[in-house]
Motif scaffolding. Structure first.
Motif, PDB file in Angstrom:
ATOM      1  N   MET A  70      78.199  15.235 110.104  1.00  9.35           N
ATOM      2  CA  MET A  70      77.391  14.997 108.997  1.00  9.35           C
ATOM      3  C   MET A  70      78.242  13.483 108.653  1.00  9.35           C
ATOM      4  O   MET A  70      79.734  12.938 109.849  1.00  9.35           O
ATOM      5  N   ALA A  71      77.867  13.376 107.419  1.00  8.31           N
ATOM      6  CA  ALA A  71      78.261  12.229 107.292  1.00  8.31           C
ATOM      7  C   ALA A  71      79.066  12.323 105.775  1.00  8.31           C
ATOM      8  O   ALA A  71      78.690  12.767 105.187  1.00  8.31           O
ATOM      9  N   GLY A  72      79.830  11.562 105.076  1.00 11.92           N
ATOM     10  CA  GLY A  72      80.311  11.606 103.480  1.00 11.92           C
ATOM     11  C   GLY A  72      80.683  10.530 103.565  1.00 11.92           C
ATOM     12  O   GLY A  72      81.897   8.865 103.986  1.00 11.92           O
ATOM     13  N   PHE A  73      81.706  10.156 101.732  1.00 16.33           N
ATOM     14  CA  PHE A  73      82.423   9.107 101.584  1.00 16.33           C
ATOM     15  C   PHE A  73      83.336  10.360 100.888  1.00 16.33           C
ATOM     16  O   PHE A  73      83.862  11.054 100.256  1.00 16.33           O
ATOM     17  N   GLN A  74      84.992   9.032 100.913  1.00 14.21           N
ATOM     18  CA  GLN A  74      85.775   9.346 100.063  1.00 14.21           C
ATOM     19  C   GLN A  74      85.950   8.834  99.316  1.00 14.21           C
ATOM     20  O   GLN A  74      86.297   7.365  99.497  1.00 14.21           O
ATOM     21  N   TYR A  75      86.497   9.086  98.354  1.00 10.74           N
ATOM     22  CA  TYR A  75      86.473   7.721  97.200  1.00 10.74           C
ATOM     23  C   TYR A  75      88.048   8.084  96.877  1.00 10.74           C
ATOM     24  O   TYR A  75      89.123   9.585  96.386  1.00 10.74           O
ATOM     25  N   LEU A  76      89.285   7.011  96.966  1.00  6.87           N
ATOM     26  CA  LEU A  76      90.432   6.588  96.495  1.00  6.87           C
ATOM     27  C   LEU A  76      90.534   6.523  95.241  1.00  6.87           C
ATOM     28  O   LEU A  76      90.747   4.809  95.046  1.00  6.87           O
ATOM     29  N   LYS A  77      91.188   6.666  93.688  1.00  9.46           N
ATOM     30  CA  LYS A  77      91.702   5.946  92.546  1.00  9.46           C
ATOM     31  C   LYS A  77      92.602   5.266  92.885  1.00  9.46           C
ATOM     32  O   LYS A  77      93.418   5.297  93.548  1.00  9.46           O
ATOM     33  N   PRO A  78      92.827   3.752  92.324  1.00 12.82           N
ATOM     34  CA  PRO A  78      94.386   2.872  92.625  1.00 12.82           C
ATOM     35  C   PRO A  78      95.895   4.231  92.845  1.00 12.82           C
ATOM     36  O   PRO A  78      96.442   5.006  92.106  1.00 12.82           O
ATOM     37  N   GLY A  79      96.206   3.928  94.159  1.00  2.82           N
ATOM     38  CA  GLY A  79      97.823   4.805  93.844  1.00  2.82           C
ATOM     39  C   GLY A  79      97.238   5.957  93.982  1.00  2.82           C
ATOM     40  O   GLY A  79      98.533   7.045  93.986  1.00  2.82           O
ATOM     41  N   SER A  80      96.196   6.889  94.347  1.00  4.12           N
ATOM     42  CA  SER A  80      96.136   8.512  94.817  1.00  4.12           C
ATOM     43  C   SER A  80      96.357   9.319  95.674  1.00  4.12           C
ATOM     44  O   SER A  80      96.059   7.263  97.579  1.00  4.12           O
ATOM     45  N   HIS A 108      95.366   9.887 103.551  1.00  2.95           N
ATOM     46  CA  HIS A 108      94.926   8.742 103.021  1.00  2.95           C
ATOM     47  C   HIS A 108      95.622   8.251 101.719  1.00  2.95           C
ATOM     48  O   HIS A 108      95.334   8.755 100.676  1.00  2.95           O
ATOM     49  N   VAL A 109      95.863   7.403 102.331  1.00  4.09           N
ATOM     50  CA  VAL A 109      96.393   6.770 100.736  1.00  4.09           C
ATOM     51  C   VAL A 109      95.915   5.691  99.963  1.00  4.09           C
ATOM     52  O   VAL A 109      95.709   4.610 101.032  1.00  4.09           O
ATOM     53  N   ASN A 110      95.709   4.570  98.746  1.00  2.00           N
ATOM     54  CA  ASN A 110      95.175   3.849  98.619  1.00  2.00           C
ATOM     55  C   ASN A 110      96.113   2.956  97.943  1.00  2.00           C
ATOM     56  O   ASN A 110      96.986   3.597  97.306  1.00  2.00           O
ATOM     57  N   THR A 111      95.924   1.752  98.643  1.00  4.25           N
ATOM     58  CA  THR A 111      97.520   0.871  97.789  1.00  4.25           C
ATOM     59  C   THR A 111      97.169  -0.083  97.537  1.00  4.25           C
ATOM     60  O   THR A 111      97.791  -1.123  96.623  1.00  4.25           O
ATOM     61  N   SER A 112      95.862  -0.571  97.153  1.00  4.90           N
ATOM     62  CA  SER A 112      95.232  -1.140  96.390  1.00  4.90           C
ATOM     63  C   SER A 112      95.120  -0.878  95.333  1.00  4.90           C
ATOM     64  O   SER A 112      95.555   0.114  94.770  1.00  4.90           O
ATOM     65  N   ASP A 113      95.064  -2.209  94.133  1.00  3.93           N
ATOM     66  CA  ASP A 113      94.924  -1.900  92.342  1.00  3.93           C
ATOM     67  C   ASP A 113      93.408  -2.160  91.969  1.00  3.93           C
ATOM     68  O   ASP A 113      92.566  -1.346  90.884  1.00  3.93           O
ATOM     69  N   THR A 114      92.105  -1.313  93.415  1.00  2.00           N
ATOM     70  CA  THR A 114      91.180  -0.764  92.874  1.00  2.00           C
ATOM     71  C   THR A 114      90.442  -0.066  93.664  1.00  2.00           C
ATOM     72  O   THR A 114      91.572   0.383  94.534  1.00  2.00           O
TER      73      THR A 114
END
Length: 188
Positions: A96-106, A153-159
Motif C-alpha cells: 500500500m502507498a500513501g502520503f502524510q502531510y504536516l503543517k509547520p510545527g505539527s 513524525h514532526v515537521n520542524t520547517s516553516d513550510t
C-alpha cells in the motif's frame, strides 16, 4: 466491490466414507478443530491495472484534510488502494502507498503497527521518533520504520512537510493479521 478469493472445495472428490469417519473422530477431539484433507483450489486474482496518482490533486486533498482535522491538528494522511486487489486493500496484493502531510510545527500522534514502512521525504524538514530514536530528515531523504516500533513524525520547517510511504500492509491484510495501536509519547 471487490470480491474475496473464490475457493473451490475439491475434498469431496477424494474423501471416501472410511476417510469421513476418521476425520469425524479427529474433529470430535476438539470443539474448535476442522480437518482439511485436500487444499482447496483458488481462482486466479483479477489483473492489477497500471495506475498513476497525480501529485497536484493529492496535495490539494491533503491541504484540505489538514485544515479541518479534529483528530490530528495540521496533519493529513491518505492511502491508496486498487479494488482489484480484493481483500488485500493495497495498490498491489502486497503493498500500500500513501502520503502524510504536516503543517509547520505539527506532528502525528504516536502509534505502532505490525507493517513495515519506507518513507520518502517529498518536501520539508523534520524528524521522526522511531522506537525511542530520533531520526532527522529533509527533502529527498528516505527512512524506514520497522514493524512494531512506536513512532511519530514532526515537521520542524516553516513550510509544509510531505512524506510518501510504501508499506507491506496489503500482505498483512490478506493474511488477516494487520494491527494498529495508539501509543503514548513515553512509549516511543
Amino acid at each position: 466491490m471487490p470480491k474475496d478469493i473464490q475457493r473451490i472445495d475439491k475434498q469431496s472428490e477424494i474423501i471416501t466414507d472410511k476417510i469421513k469417519n476418521v476425520i469425524r473422530e479427529i474433529e470430535q477431539s476438539d470443539e474448535d478443530l476442522k480437518v482439511v484433507a485436500f487444499m482447496e483450489h483458488t481462482s486466479p486474482p483479477e489483473t492489477i491495472k497500471p495506475k498513476i496518482i497525480k501529485f497536484h490533486k493529492v496535495l490539494e486533498l491533503l491541504r484540505l484534510l489538514a485544515d479541518d482535522n479534529p483528530i490530528e491538528k495540521g496533519v493529513a494522511k491518505v492511502m491508496f488502494q486498487s479494488p482489484t486487489t480484493g481483500r488485500a486493500k493495497g495498490l498491489t496484493p502486497t503493498m500500500m502507498a500513501g502520503f502524510q502531510y504536516l503543517k509547520p510545527g505539527s506532528k502525528t500522534q504516536p502509534h505502532s503497527h505490525n507493517m513495515a514502512s519506507i518513507y520518502l521525504v517529498v518536501r520539508g524538514k523534520g524528524y521522526s521518533i522511531i522506537g525511542g530514536k530520533k531520526v532527522e530528515w529533509e527533502n529527498g531523504d528516505v527512512f524506514v520504520v520497522p514493524a512494531n516500533l512506536p513512532h511519530y513524525h514532526v515537521n520542524t520547517s516553516d513550510t509544509e512537510s510531505i512524506l510518501f510511504d510504501v508499506t507491506d500492509s496489503g500482505l498483512l491484510e490478506s493474511l488477516g493479521i494487520l494491527e494498529f495501536k495508539e501509543e503514548s509519547e513515553n512509549n516511543t
